[in-house]
Enzyme design. Sequence first.
Site: not given
Ligand code: SF4
Length: 360
Positions: A101, A114, A121, A125, A128, A171-172, A203, A226-228, A302, A344
Amino acid sequence: MPVELLGKSAEELREFAASLGERPFRAAQLYHALYAERRFDFAAMTNIPVALRERLASAEGARITPPRVVRRFPSLDGSIRYLFSIGGPAGEAGAKPAQIEAVFMPREGRQTICISTQAGCAVDCHFCLTAQLGLIRNLTPGEIVGQVLVALEENRENLAPRTNVVLMGQGEPLLNYEATMAAVRILLDPKGVALAPRHVTLSTSGIVPGIERLAQEKIRPSLAISLNASSDEQRNALMPINRKYPLEVLLDACRRFPLRPREYFTFEYVLLGGVNDMPEDARRVVRLIANLRAKVNLIPWNPGNLPYRAPSRESIDEFHRILMDKGVPAFVRYSRGQDVFAACGQLALMEAPSQIVSLQ
Ligand code: SF4
């Protein structure tokens, strides 16, 4: 077997042109038609002689396979999410079919696109949805750059002068380093898509060897982390990748990263209600990034299918105020397209019931 051209660099197109007995300037014309003019059909490449166009379009010549739009999800805020299909019989030889996407977000004077760099992935995380797909496969350079080209073409009538690209979809990116950088070079090439390096942002969840490698690149995008979380304990719980590259190792790689003049790191911080949105979290974030030229994007969670809740208005404001008071530039960013599944990976999950079943 026709050769896939989308994603090929200028050098690779020169080699391809040479294999046909064509001169290098024909490769430059092809490169221009593909990336500057976004021509996906040889017949529309009017800068190339008809005989060569016909030869390219023949069965032994070449092909151009942009990601195919499966569905468009227009949001009330003007964004459009695209579900793309890639690979399979029409795609690059041997590339497994997959769905990915991208999101097109128009704003005054610019659009931000984006894009995804992997289907699914492996990073896991916990906040996600893409993580729930697992890694399906890496995307090719053509599948990555193709998302930008198709999104621009789809909105050709209404394009603003400036385009931003963020590699923040599925994805990373740093775990698909070669293909991602091959696509980024085409995006940043003044003879290609011609975007400014400060307008393309990669990112990462914090893949330290990838950050170190990116630091060596002459041409590179801007970097967002991506700190979080504000402590290792918290980040280990949200992002297991932190066990491999803990905060101190990650931030040390950032400190060694050669920023360009006036360039900032962006730290993305998803605010999860009751998890990482307390005033002491904000104060710890200030201390963590104290020696870095950095700004922070605060992204209120969200609510969706995962067991987290949105932060309160008060906690968002308080978190923001603490950062600003300590001199850390911070911005509250509401994720766009909320009414069309903004997190995502949400679209791909909805469209892939067999993959969801395996997770339940
Ligand atoms: S936030 Fe990004 S790196 Fe983490 S699982 Fe989702 S897509 Fe992968």
